[in-house]
Design an enzyme around this catalytic site. Structure first.
Site, short mmCIF file in Angstrom:
data_model
loop_
_atom_site.label_atom_id
_atom_site.label_comp_id
_atom_site.label_asym_id
_atom_site.label_seq_id
_atom_site.Cartn_x
_atom_site.Cartn_y
_atom_site.Cartn_z
N LYS A 22 0.84 -1.21 0.00
CA LYS A 22 0.00 0.00 0.00
C LYS A 22 0.88 1.26 0.00
O LYS A 22 0.61 2.20 -0.73
CB LYS A 22 -0.92 0.03 1.23
CG LYS A 22 -1.89 -1.15 1.32
CD LYS A 22 -2.87 -0.97 2.45
CE LYS A 22 -2.25 -1.00 3.84
NZ LYS A 22 -1.64 -2.29 4.22
N ARG B 209 -9.74 0.50 8.59
CA ARG B 209 -9.20 -0.82 8.90
C ARG B 209 -10.18 -1.65 9.71
O ARG B 209 -9.88 -2.80 10.05
CB ARG B 209 -7.92 -0.67 9.72
CG ARG B 209 -6.62 -0.80 8.95
CD ARG B 209 -5.52 -0.57 9.94
NE ARG B 209 -4.25 -1.11 9.56
CZ ARG B 209 -3.27 -0.40 9.01
NH1 ARG B 209 -3.44 0.86 8.70
NH2 ARG B 209 -2.10 -0.98 8.78
N ARG C 151 11.78 -5.56 4.86
CA ARG C 151 11.49 -4.13 4.59
C ARG C 151 12.38 -3.23 5.44
O ARG C 151 12.58 -3.48 6.63
CB ARG C 151 10.02 -3.85 4.89
CG ARG C 151 9.64 -2.40 4.64
CD ARG C 151 8.18 -2.24 4.44
NE ARG C 151 7.40 -2.38 5.67
CZ ARG C 151 6.07 -2.19 5.71
NH1 ARG C 151 5.41 -1.91 4.61
NH2 ARG C 151 5.43 -2.32 6.86
N ARG D 233 11.18 -1.04 10.85
CA ARG D 233 10.08 -0.67 11.75
C ARG D 233 9.95 -1.71 12.85
O ARG D 233 10.07 -2.90 12.59
CB ARG D 233 8.76 -0.60 10.95
CG ARG D 233 8.53 0.71 10.26
CD ARG D 233 7.37 0.66 9.30
NE ARG D 233 6.14 0.11 9.82
CZ ARG D 233 4.98 0.14 9.17
NH1 ARG D 233 4.90 0.71 7.98
NH2 ARG D 233 3.91 -0.39 9.69
N ARG E 275 -0.08 -8.70 13.42
CA ARG E 275 -0.71 -7.79 12.46
C ARG E 275 -1.53 -8.55 11.42
O ARG E 275 -2.61 -8.12 11.03
CB ARG E 275 0.36 -6.94 11.78
CG ARG E 275 0.97 -5.93 12.74
CD ARG E 275 2.28 -5.38 12.24
NE ARG E 275 2.13 -4.56 11.05
CZ ARG E 275 3.10 -4.34 10.17
NH1 ARG E 275 4.29 -4.89 10.32
NH2 ARG E 275 2.89 -3.57 9.13
P1 AMP Z 1 0.63 1.13 8.52
O1 AMP Z 1 1.76 2.08 8.30
O2 AMP Z 1 -0.57 1.42 7.66
O3 AMP Z 1 1.06 -0.32 8.45
O4 AMP Z 1 0.13 1.38 10.03
C1 AMP Z 1 1.01 1.17 11.10
C2 AMP Z 1 0.23 1.07 12.41
O5 AMP Z 1 -0.49 2.29 12.63
C3 AMP Z 1 -0.84 -0.01 12.47
O6 AMP Z 1 -0.31 -1.28 12.76
C4 AMP Z 1 -1.71 0.54 13.60
O7 AMP Z 1 -1.10 0.35 14.85
C5 AMP Z 1 -1.71 2.04 13.30
N1 AMP Z 1 -2.82 2.39 12.38
C6 AMP Z 1 -2.70 2.94 11.14
N2 AMP Z 1 -3.90 3.11 10.57
C7 AMP Z 1 -4.80 2.64 11.45
C8 AMP Z 1 -6.22 2.51 11.45
N3 AMP Z 1 -6.94 2.89 10.38
N4 AMP Z 1 -6.82 2.00 12.56
C9 AMP Z 1 -6.10 1.61 13.63
N5 AMP Z 1 -4.78 1.68 13.70
C10 AMP Z 1 -4.11 2.20 12.62
#
Ligand code: AMP
Length: 217
Positions: free
Chosen positions: A14, A88, A123, A157, A168
């Site tokens: 993404k 999400r 990554r 990360r 996750r």
């Molecule tokens: P990402 O960079 O999209 O993988 O997001 C990293 C982390 O941010 C996720 O594992 C969640 O802890 C938090 N996060 C990001 N977007 C959301 C969302 N829409 N709802 C809940 N937590 C989120």
């Protein structure tokens, strides 16, 4: 304002596809993960609140996310927006509808679980410009260093460590996969097989945008 949603399991690409779309099409990208990571870096109240939840690979609360997304969307009124990482949960999808935004399309990046784990464990991220690398698939020219910010060492990360990845993926199946069903019944979901060359995947993703004349530059 029209909103496109990029959805898929962690590691589906993404961030990579969202960055290419933002660079090449007149669309504003809103990555909720990036916004939250900026809060953590800046040590804001919100950042302190979400830091450990994110490090564990768990979801931040729907209330926090709604406030964050509503504020970010209000700032870019009138522009087309690509949402990366939101909604999400089904509650978040309902909340987005409650904000009165019109969802143009939901693009589902589909990838096999074994490929996801390989992608996430390999990554690496530039903490400065946020560019994403992969130690095998897209390594930097100088191992461990960003190609653009040469003095910056790449990082992994915290939530890309293997035990967090399984958390996750399980949360994705339980909370986020139902969001796909939510949009499918509305006839708004298009699936893209997101394995292979980044540019080939991009061509498929971009063609979904280009069906909508308003986003062609
Ligand atoms: P990402 O960079 O999209 O993988 O997001 C990293 C982390 O941010 C996720 O594992 C969640 O802890 C938090 N996060 C990001 N977007 C959301 C969302 N829409 N709802 C809940 N937590 C989120």
């Amino acid at each position: 304002m029209k909103v496109w949603i990029l959805i898929g399991p962690p590691g589906a690409g993404k961030g990579t596809q969202g960055d290419l779309l933002k660079e090449r099409l007149p669309i504003h990208k809103l990555s909720t993960g990036d916004v939250l990571r900026k809060h953590i870096e800046a040590e804001t109240t919100l950042g302190r609140q979400v830091k450990s939840i994110m490090a564990e690979g768990k979801l931040v609360s729907d209330e926090i996310l709604l406030a964050l997304v509503a504020a970010e969307l209000a700032e870019v009124q009138g522009q087309d927006v690509l949402l990366d990482g939101y909604p999400r949960t089904v509650a978040q999808a309902d909340a987005l509808e409650g904000l009165g935004v019109s969802v143009a399309q939901v693009i589902y990046l589909a990838v096999d679980e074994s490929a996801l784990v390989r992608r996430l464990t390999g990554r690496r991220l530039c903490p400065s410009c946020k560019r994403i690398y992969h130690i095998e698939a897209s390594p930097p020219q100088l191992a461990g260093h960003c190609d653009y910010c040469v003095d910056t060492a790449l990082i992994q990360r915290e939530d890309d460590q293997e035990e967090r990845i399984w958390t996750r993926l399980a949360i994705y199946e339980k909370e986020t996969a139902p969001v796909l069903a939510y949009y499918r019944v509305k006839g708004l979901c298009q699936e893209v097989k997101a394995e292979g060359e980044v540019e080939n995947i991009y061509a498929k993703v971009a063609s979904i945008f280009l069906q909508e004349q308003s986003v062609i530059k």
